[in-house]
Scaffold this active site. Structure first.
Site, PDB file in Angstrom:
ATOM      1  N   ASP A 155     -54.953 -49.742  76.828  1.00 61.19           N
ATOM      2  CA  ASP A 155     -53.972 -50.433  75.979  1.00 61.19           C
ATOM      3  C   ASP A 155     -53.905 -51.916  76.343  1.00 61.19           C
ATOM      4  O   ASP A 155     -54.112 -52.284  77.499  1.00 61.19           O
ATOM      5  CB  ASP A 155     -52.602 -49.764  76.185  1.00 61.19           C
ATOM      6  CG  ASP A 155     -51.647 -50.050  75.041  1.00 61.19           C
ATOM      7  OD1 ASP A 155     -52.049 -50.731  74.069  1.00 61.19           O
ATOM      8  OD2 ASP A 155     -50.492 -49.598  75.124  1.00 61.19           O
TER       9      ASP A 155
ATOM     10  N   HIS B  26     -60.623 -56.198  71.424  1.00 59.42           N
ATOM     11  CA  HIS B  26     -61.351 -54.920  71.469  1.00 59.42           C
ATOM     12  C   HIS B  26     -62.754 -55.136  72.038  1.00 59.42           C
ATOM     13  O   HIS B  26     -63.252 -54.314  72.808  1.00 59.42           O
ATOM     14  CB  HIS B  26     -61.434 -54.305  70.071  1.00 59.42           C
ATOM     15  CG  HIS B  26     -60.086 -53.951  69.504  1.00 59.42           C
ATOM     16  ND1 HIS B  26     -59.127 -53.289  70.226  1.00 59.42           N
ATOM     17  CD2 HIS B  26     -59.532 -54.172  68.277  1.00 59.42           C
ATOM     18  CE1 HIS B  26     -58.047 -53.112  69.481  1.00 59.42           C
ATOM     19  NE2 HIS B  26     -58.262 -53.640  68.294  1.00 59.42           N
TER      20      HIS B  26
ATOM     21  N   LEU C 227     -71.966 -38.457  85.755  1.00 60.56           N
ATOM     22  CA  LEU C 227     -70.644 -38.746  85.185  1.00 60.56           C
ATOM     23  C   LEU C 227     -70.632 -38.249  83.748  1.00 60.56           C
ATOM     24  O   LEU C 227     -71.611 -38.414  83.020  1.00 60.56           O
ATOM     25  CB  LEU C 227     -70.389 -40.264  85.200  1.00 60.56           C
ATOM     26  CG  LEU C 227     -69.088 -40.754  84.560  1.00 60.56           C
ATOM     27  CD1 LEU C 227     -67.881 -40.311  85.400  1.00 60.56           C
ATOM     28  CD2 LEU C 227     -69.064 -42.285  84.436  1.00 60.56           C
TER      29      LEU C 227
END
Ligand code: FPP
Length: 247
Positions: free
Chosen positions: A16, A33, A127
């Protein structure tokens, strides 16, 4: 139980603050972004070294469709470019990529590109990065209930398996939210039943490896009891509801 330093952990991140990061620089929200995509790269690089096996990133919530059309288009464009430019590197470095959330409302061709990226990285064992796209935890739970077999009682295990990416390792150990906000925003509500929560004022585009390391340090300092007692209090055999009621 002190959180183990050797376990392979599942960390969820609500990324956020991209818009505020951009506004503070007089830039359009899209620039925030784009800078956020850089923070995604840093988190993926740092995660395996911090004992993280699964990283689930909230990239686009089903409520984000309410944003201006241009911002939504820019976000999906960024995700498409990310898939195209990063997938080879992810595969080379043992990172598996998958998407959770609805795929039936994505812009043309994106679902196919996602499937391709998932296929190319499927062998990654170092991962697992899960990107939540058009994601709503409530929607996921409702769909899982609707898909559950009718001929047997619904159990927590069955429901867990029916969620996107459900099954072993789906429970979140640590949930991080950046930008100072302190809410769950319909993210992994079922999987976060026993998650530790870490909130940081850092805006997502500024979030770096040191911030992730700090969050992990905070996590390892927590006592996780899963409703029981700390080790000092568990000398006797554990009760069950019936045994406890019987006195
Ligand atoms: C929240 O910030 C962030 C988003 C809705 C999008 C997150 C997307 C990225 C980080 C882009 C790249 C992602 C990947 C996986 C490559 P906000 O816009 O709500 O910020 P604000 O609250 O400051 O307005």
């Amino acid at each position: 139980m002190q959180s183990s330093g050797t376990s392979r952990l599942h960390v969820g991140i609500i990324m956020d603050g991209n818009g505020r990061w951009a506004a503070a620089r007089g830039l359009p929200r899209y620039a925030g972004h784009r800078a956020g995509a850089g923070a995604v790269r840093r988190a993926i690089e740092a995660a395996p070294g911090l004992g993280i096996a699964t990283l689930t990133l909230f990239a686009f919530s089903s409520d984000n469709w309410r944003r201006p059309r241009d911002e939504v288009r820019a976000l999906f464009g960024l995700l498409r470019r990310y898939l195209r430019s990063e997938v080879a590197q992810l595969a080379e470095t043992g990172v598996r990529l998958s998407i959770i959330g609805r795929r039936d409302r994505l812009p043309d061709g994106l679902a196919a590109e996602i499937a391709r990226a998932e296929g190319l990285t499927a062998g990654g064992r170092r991962l697992h990065v899960r990107v939540a796209l058009d994601y709503s935890a409530r929607d996921q739970i409702l769909r899982a209930v609707a898909a559950a077999p009718r001929d047997a009682a619904l159990t927590a295990e069955t429901l867990s398996r029916l969620l996107d990416g459900g099954g072993p390792g789906a429970d979140v150990d640590l949930l991080i939210r950046t930008s100072g906000e302190q809410r769950l925003s319909d993210f992994l509500l079922w999987e976060c039943a026993y998650a530790e929560l870490h909130f940081t004022p850092r805006l997502w585009p500024d979030f770096g490896q040191a911030d992730l390391a700090l969050a992990m340090q905070d996590f390892h300092g927590r006592q996780r009891r899963f409703g029981g007692l700390s080790p000092a209090g568990t000398a006797g055999d554990a009760a069950t509801p019936a045994r406890a009621a019987a006195g």
